[in-house]
Design a protein around this motif. Sequence first.
Motif, PDB file in Angstrom:
ATOM      1  N   ILE A 150     -10.689  10.294   3.398  1.00  0.00           N
ATOM      2  CA  ILE A 150      -9.624  10.449   2.393  1.00  0.00           C
ATOM      3  C   ILE A 150      -8.467   9.493   2.697  1.00  0.00           C
ATOM      4  CG2 ILE A 150      -7.876  12.025   1.472  1.00  0.00           C
ATOM      5  CD1 ILE A 150      -9.913  14.336   1.981  1.00  0.00           C
ATOM      6  N   LEU A 151      -8.010   9.476   3.958  1.00  0.00           N
ATOM      7  CA  LEU A 151      -6.858   8.617   4.267  1.00  0.00           C
ATOM      8  C   LEU A 151      -7.210   7.135   4.113  1.00  0.00           C
ATOM      9  CD1 LEU A 151      -3.885   8.539   4.975  1.00  0.00           C
ATOM     10  CD2 LEU A 151      -4.523   8.397   7.390  1.00  0.00           C
ATOM     11  N   LYS A 152      -8.424   6.761   4.549  1.00  0.00           N
ATOM     12  CA  LYS A 152      -8.848   5.358   4.375  1.00  0.00           C
ATOM     13  C   LYS A 152      -8.761   4.934   2.917  1.00  0.00           C
ATOM     14  CE  LYS A 152     -12.206   4.286   7.994  1.00  0.00           C
ATOM     15  NZ  LYS A 152     -13.602   4.601   8.337  1.00  0.00           N
ATOM     16  N   SER A 153      -9.121   5.849   2.024  1.00  0.00           N
ATOM     17  CA  SER A 153      -9.154   5.507   0.593  1.00  0.00           C
ATOM     18  C   SER A 153      -7.755   5.302   0.019  1.00  0.00           C
ATOM     19  CB  SER A 153      -9.887   6.592  -0.196  1.00  0.00           C
ATOM     20  OG  SER A 153      -9.070   7.737  -0.359  1.00  0.00           O
ATOM     21  N   LYS A 154      -6.737   5.746   0.755  1.00  0.00           N
ATOM     22  CA  LYS A 154      -5.366   5.677   0.241  1.00  0.00           C
ATOM     23  C   LYS A 154      -4.527   4.587   0.902  1.00  0.00           C
ATOM     24  CE  LYS A 154      -5.354  10.683  -0.633  1.00  0.00           C
ATOM     25  NZ  LYS A 154      -5.258  10.784  -2.101  1.00  0.00           N
ATOM     26  N   LEU A 155      -5.107   3.881   1.883  1.00  0.00           N
ATOM     27  CA  LEU A 155      -4.349   2.862   2.628  1.00  0.00           C
ATOM     28  C   LEU A 155      -5.064   1.512   2.573  1.00  0.00           C
ATOM     29  CD1 LEU A 155      -3.401   4.863   5.865  1.00  0.00           C
ATOM     30  CD2 LEU A 155      -1.821   4.078   4.083  1.00  0.00           C
TER      31      LEU A 155
ATOM     32  N   ASP B 259      -6.393  16.252   1.157  1.00  0.00           N
ATOM     33  CA  ASP B 259      -6.005  15.264   0.146  1.00  0.00           C
ATOM     34  C   ASP B 259      -4.490  15.283  -0.045  1.00  0.00           C
ATOM     35  OD1 ASP B 259      -6.819  13.254  -1.799  1.00  0.00           O
ATOM     36  OD2 ASP B 259      -6.050  14.679  -3.280  1.00  0.00           O
TER      37      ASP B 259
ATOM     38  N   CYS C 266      -2.895  13.747   3.106  1.00  0.00           N
ATOM     39  CA  CYS C 266      -3.132  12.291   3.209  1.00  0.00           C
ATOM     40  C   CYS C 266      -2.360  11.519   2.146  1.00  0.00           C
ATOM     41  CB  CYS C 266      -4.629  11.991   3.136  1.00  0.00           C
ATOM     42  SG  CYS C 266      -5.516  12.512   4.623  1.00  0.00           S
ATOM     43  N   THR C 267      -2.153  12.126   0.988  1.00  0.00           N
ATOM     44  CA  THR C 267      -1.324  11.490  -0.036  1.00  0.00           C
ATOM     45  C   THR C 267       0.083  11.280   0.521  1.00  0.00           C
ATOM     46  OG1 THR C 267      -2.599  12.422  -1.834  1.00  0.00           O
ATOM     47  CG2 THR C 267      -0.344  11.787  -2.358  1.00  0.00           C
TER      48      THR C 267
ATOM     49  N   ALA D   6       0.099   8.599   3.372  1.00  0.00           N
ATOM     50  CA  ALA D   6      -0.024   7.242   2.838  1.00  0.00           C
ATOM     51  C   ALA D   6       1.274   6.806   2.163  1.00  0.00           C
ATOM     52  CB  ALA D   6      -1.197   7.163   1.865  1.00  0.00           C
ATOM     53  N   GLN D   7       1.908   7.717   1.432  1.00  0.00           N
ATOM     54  CA  GLN D   7       3.198   7.384   0.795  1.00  0.00           C
ATOM     55  C   GLN D   7       4.226   7.002   1.860  1.00  0.00           C
ATOM     56  OE1 GLN D   7       4.254  10.920  -1.377  1.00  0.00           O
ATOM     57  NE2 GLN D   7       3.125  10.313  -3.214  1.00  0.00           N
TER      58      GLN D   7
ATOM     59  N   THR E 155       3.467   3.604   3.659  1.00  0.00           N
ATOM     60  CA  THR E 155       3.509   2.378   2.852  1.00  0.00           C
ATOM     61  C   THR E 155       4.860   2.177   2.158  1.00  0.00           C
ATOM     62  OG1 THR E 155       2.449   3.551   1.020  1.00  0.00           O
ATOM     63  CG2 THR E 155       1.028   2.251   2.448  1.00  0.00           C
TER      64      THR E 155
END
Length: 152
Positions: free
Chosen positions: A21-26, A139, A142-143, A146-147, A150
């Motif tokens: 999940i985290l990989k998909s957001k970074l 999810d 991890c959202t 990632a916020q 970034t």
Amino acid sequence: MTKILMVCLGNICRSPLAEGILKSKLPAEDFQVDSAGTASYHIGSAPDKRSVAVAKKHGLNISNLKGRQFEVSDFDTFDIIYVMDESNYQNVLKLARNEEDENKVKFILNEVYPNKNFDVPDPYYGGDEGFQNVYNMLDEACTKIAQDLTSS
Ligand code: 4NP
């Protein structure tokens, strides 16, 4: 490069899902995400079928991940170590060599519920709905992660 490690007990249910999940957001060029278990039972194993299925349902492929055990050198490799529950936290802290190591270890749900030290429940002995519940919790966390990572 910021390096983040997700840790649970077996590294087959919760932490591989958190990794995917985290990989998909970074962006992969700036962030490395990995996972490990505190126990040795599932070294070399693929994630649990139910984690693979719930990931797939949400467009993520985690089927190629392989279980590994957390090791002391992970404190050197990683900048942030997220644990899923209190027992993971204690097991990882036992291996910390100094305060710098200790400070890297965080409860993942504290990203959403600061300072509460809530557990991501172990879904291993339950049904499919437990895996969906874990997916939803991870999810959301991890959202937020990632916020925060970034936006600076
Ligand atoms: P995980 O779940 O820590 O989320 O990977 C578990 C997987 C396997 C076992 C326990 C928890 N086990 O006892 O084999």
